[in-house]
Design a protein around this motif. Sequence first.
Motif, short mmCIF file in Angstrom:
data_model
loop_
_atom_site.label_atom_id
_atom_site.label_comp_id
_atom_site.label_asym_id
_atom_site.label_seq_id
_atom_site.Cartn_x
_atom_site.Cartn_y
_atom_site.Cartn_z
N ARG A 1 0.82 -1.21 0.00
CA ARG A 1 0.00 0.00 0.00
C ARG A 1 0.85 1.26 0.00
O ARG A 1 0.52 2.25 -0.68
CB ARG A 1 -0.92 -0.01 1.23
N LEU A 2 1.95 1.24 0.73
CA LEU A 2 2.82 2.42 0.78
C LEU A 2 3.43 2.72 -0.58
O LEU A 2 3.49 3.88 -1.01
CB LEU A 2 3.91 2.22 1.83
N PHE A 3 3.88 1.68 -1.26
CA PHE A 3 4.49 1.88 -2.57
C PHE A 3 3.47 2.30 -3.61
O PHE A 3 3.75 3.13 -4.49
CB PHE A 3 5.21 0.61 -3.01
N GLU A 4 2.27 1.72 -3.53
CA GLU A 4 1.22 2.11 -4.48
C GLU A 4 0.86 3.58 -4.30
O GLU A 4 0.63 4.29 -5.29
CB GLU A 4 -0.01 1.22 -4.27
N THR A 5 0.82 4.05 -3.06
CA THR A 5 0.54 5.46 -2.80
C THR A 5 1.61 6.34 -3.42
O THR A 5 1.31 7.37 -4.06
CB THR A 5 0.45 5.71 -1.29
N LEU A 6 2.87 5.95 -3.27
CA LEU A 6 3.96 6.75 -3.83
C LEU A 6 3.91 6.75 -5.36
O LEU A 6 4.13 7.81 -5.99
CB LEU A 6 5.31 6.19 -3.36
N ARG A 7 3.60 5.62 -5.94
CA ARG A 7 3.58 5.55 -7.40
C ARG A 7 2.44 6.38 -7.99
O ARG A 7 2.50 6.78 -9.16
CB ARG A 7 3.48 4.09 -7.86
N ARG A 8 1.40 6.64 -7.19
CA ARG A 8 0.28 7.47 -7.67
C ARG A 8 0.49 8.95 -7.41
O ARG A 8 -0.37 9.77 -7.76
CB ARG A 8 -1.02 7.03 -6.98
N SER A 9 1.60 9.32 -6.80
CA SER A 9 1.80 10.72 -6.42
C SER A 9 2.11 11.59 -7.63
O SER A 9 2.34 11.10 -8.74
CB SER A 9 2.96 10.82 -5.42
N ASN A 10 2.14 12.90 -7.38
CA ASN A 10 2.47 13.86 -8.44
C ASN A 10 3.96 14.12 -8.54
O ASN A 10 4.39 15.06 -9.20
CB ASN A 10 1.74 15.18 -8.18
N HIS A 11 4.77 13.28 -7.86
CA HIS A 11 6.22 13.48 -7.86
C HIS A 11 6.93 12.19 -8.24
O HIS A 11 7.66 11.59 -7.44
CB HIS A 11 6.70 13.94 -6.48
N PRO A 12 6.75 11.73 -9.48
CA PRO A 12 7.34 10.45 -9.88
C PRO A 12 8.86 10.45 -9.86
O PRO A 12 9.48 9.38 -9.82
CB PRO A 12 6.81 10.25 -11.31
N ASP A 13 9.49 11.63 -9.89
CA ASP A 13 10.95 11.69 -9.88
C ASP A 13 11.53 11.86 -8.48
O ASP A 13 12.76 11.95 -8.34
CB ASP A 13 11.42 12.85 -10.77
N ALA A 14 10.68 11.93 -7.46
CA ALA A 14 11.18 12.07 -6.09
C ALA A 14 12.01 10.83 -5.73
O ALA A 14 11.58 9.70 -5.94
CB ALA A 14 10.01 12.22 -5.12
N MET A 15 13.19 11.04 -5.20
CA MET A 15 14.11 9.94 -4.94
C MET A 15 14.24 9.63 -3.46
O MET A 15 14.46 10.54 -2.65
CB MET A 15 15.51 10.27 -5.50
N PHE A 16 14.10 8.37 -3.11
CA PHE A 16 14.39 7.90 -1.76
C PHE A 16 15.90 7.75 -1.65
O PHE A 16 16.47 6.69 -1.90
CB PHE A 16 13.67 6.58 -1.49
N ALA A 17 16.55 8.85 -1.32
CA ALA A 17 18.01 8.92 -1.36
C ALA A 17 18.61 8.27 -0.12
O ALA A 17 19.18 8.93 0.75
CB ALA A 17 18.46 10.37 -1.50
N HIS A 18 18.46 6.97 -0.05
CA HIS A 18 18.91 6.23 1.12
C HIS A 18 19.38 4.85 0.68
O HIS A 18 18.71 4.19 -0.13
CB HIS A 18 17.76 6.09 2.12
N GLY A 19 20.50 4.42 1.15
CA GLY A 19 21.01 3.09 0.83
C GLY A 19 22.31 2.84 1.55
O GLY A 19 22.91 3.76 2.12
N LEU A 20 22.75 1.60 1.52
CA LEU A 20 23.96 1.20 2.22
C LEU A 20 24.85 0.39 1.27
O LEU A 20 24.33 -0.38 0.44
CB LEU A 20 23.63 0.35 3.45
N THR A 21 26.14 0.54 1.41
CA THR A 21 27.06 -0.21 0.56
C THR A 21 26.77 -1.71 0.62
O THR A 21 26.87 -2.42 -0.38
CB THR A 21 28.51 0.05 1.00
N TYR A 22 26.38 -2.19 1.79
CA TYR A 22 26.17 -3.63 1.97
C TYR A 22 24.70 -4.03 1.95
O TYR A 22 24.36 -5.12 2.39
CB TYR A 22 26.84 -4.09 3.26
N SER A 23 23.81 -3.16 1.45
CA SER A 23 22.42 -3.57 1.25
C SER A 23 22.37 -4.78 0.32
O SER A 23 23.11 -4.83 -0.67
CB SER A 23 21.61 -2.43 0.65
N SER A 24 21.51 -5.73 0.63
CA SER A 24 21.31 -6.92 -0.22
C SER A 24 22.58 -7.72 -0.42
O SER A 24 22.80 -8.30 -1.49
CB SER A 24 20.72 -6.51 -1.58
N HIS A 25 23.43 -7.78 0.59
CA HIS A 25 24.72 -8.46 0.44
C HIS A 25 24.50 -9.93 0.09
O HIS A 25 23.77 -10.65 0.78
CB HIS A 25 25.52 -8.36 1.74
#
Length: 469
Positions: free
Chosen positions: A312-336
């Motif tokens: 539901r959270l992602f669907e809300t974001l995808r319907r927003s008026n800001h499709p280029d808004a970036m979740f500028a968060h991540g880690l070098t070892y994400s998904s290791h």
Amino acid sequence: MAALEKLDAADAAGDGTTERAARHLVQPWPTAGQIGAEARTYIAYGDGIYITGAGGERLIDGPAGMWCVNVGHRRAELADAMRDQAMELSYNTPWYTMNEPSVALSERLAAHAPGDLNHVFYTTGGSSAVETALRFMQFYNNVRGRQEKKTILSRQGAYHGSTYLSGSLNGRPRDRDWMDGADGMVVKLSSPNPFRRPAGMSVEAFSDFLVEEFRETVARIGAERIGAFVAEPIQASGGVIVPPDDYLPRIAQICRDNDILYISDEVVTAFGRVGEVFASLDVFGVEPDMITFAKGVTSGYFPLGGVMMSDRLFETLRRSNHPDAMFAHGLTYSSHPVGCAVALKNLDLLEGGILDHARSVGPYFQQRLRTLEELPLVGEVRGLGLMACIECVADRDSMNPLKLDNEVGRRIDRHCQELGLLVRPLINMCVMSPPLVISREQVDDMVAILREGISRTMDDLRREGLWRG
């Protein structure tokens, strides 16, 4: 230098390890008087539910490392998974590539998660998982044009991590005495601790009080300013606080009614600690918007954590008026890839019989520990599954109960180590969360050692005139 020389003379490992640690290793949570010059209990080896010290003394690993060695020490299956994956693919950047173990693990975790929590953002541990959930809440509200909806509700007695935002949520005594935090962003509610409820109040009335406090807080601050409520289903490091049965579902309903994200911090309770891969819905009746996890996901064999997130959270974001808004968060070892491969094998072990064993032995563990309430020093034994707390109350009438109670925890820990059990002392509380593979006979051994360790502590206090219980 005298302190270092003393440590070297008492070197537990016999090879200068203690002295070298005191010279070079900065330990977590040090005091200013010992920082950079401290050595702690040396552990050389682990096997099953046991760890072995430098002198060959074998101890039951009462805390399972740090709530995390769920499948036990020295599991060849996890070591092999680690090696095999490292030889196939040791690392890839998550910024613009991906790997098969992280995809496969995401699918497996989504199958266990409640409701529509079908997406996973991987981190390196529990603190970064909570930090990620909070950063996502901020991003989510910014994209929706609700820049003021950022206040975070936490609770007294909570522990959510050591990074800046996660640490700001902590509500344990002394955690924040000397540390800065995002205090203007966080509001602390009462701990849901039935043992410390007001005198004469029933547990049912205490639950009503907690729920009404939550409602009043939302009304006072304004739902339009509150972004999230973050809660451990059981406050682990706060003393294994098991809330009243109906408390969390009632709070979750208030959150839904006021568009407040409910973040369930399952860093401790997930992966079998209370019998389920995720406990929020199956054990506590709550379907959250996000679940944070770490620790038991790899049984401590590799640093890995993550956040389960609602569709539901992602669907809300995808319907927003800001499709280029970036979740500028991540880690070098994400998904290791190595961490995710270990987690997949760890899930195989849990699903292959360890979860069933934990469900079977958990009630026996609780029943046997509660016999310790016979001891005059013990105020309450509480817990669920394979996590429990023995809260000792030595200084019942003192104006400064911490002074003696803090000494009690250290003494019990010292006696229990001499008898063959590693305890995690939290001021006046002994926390137990052994590996899930513990047998009934080993539970009996643990309880017998605790009984003797507490009895010896009572004898010490009486002999020294510190306690008359």
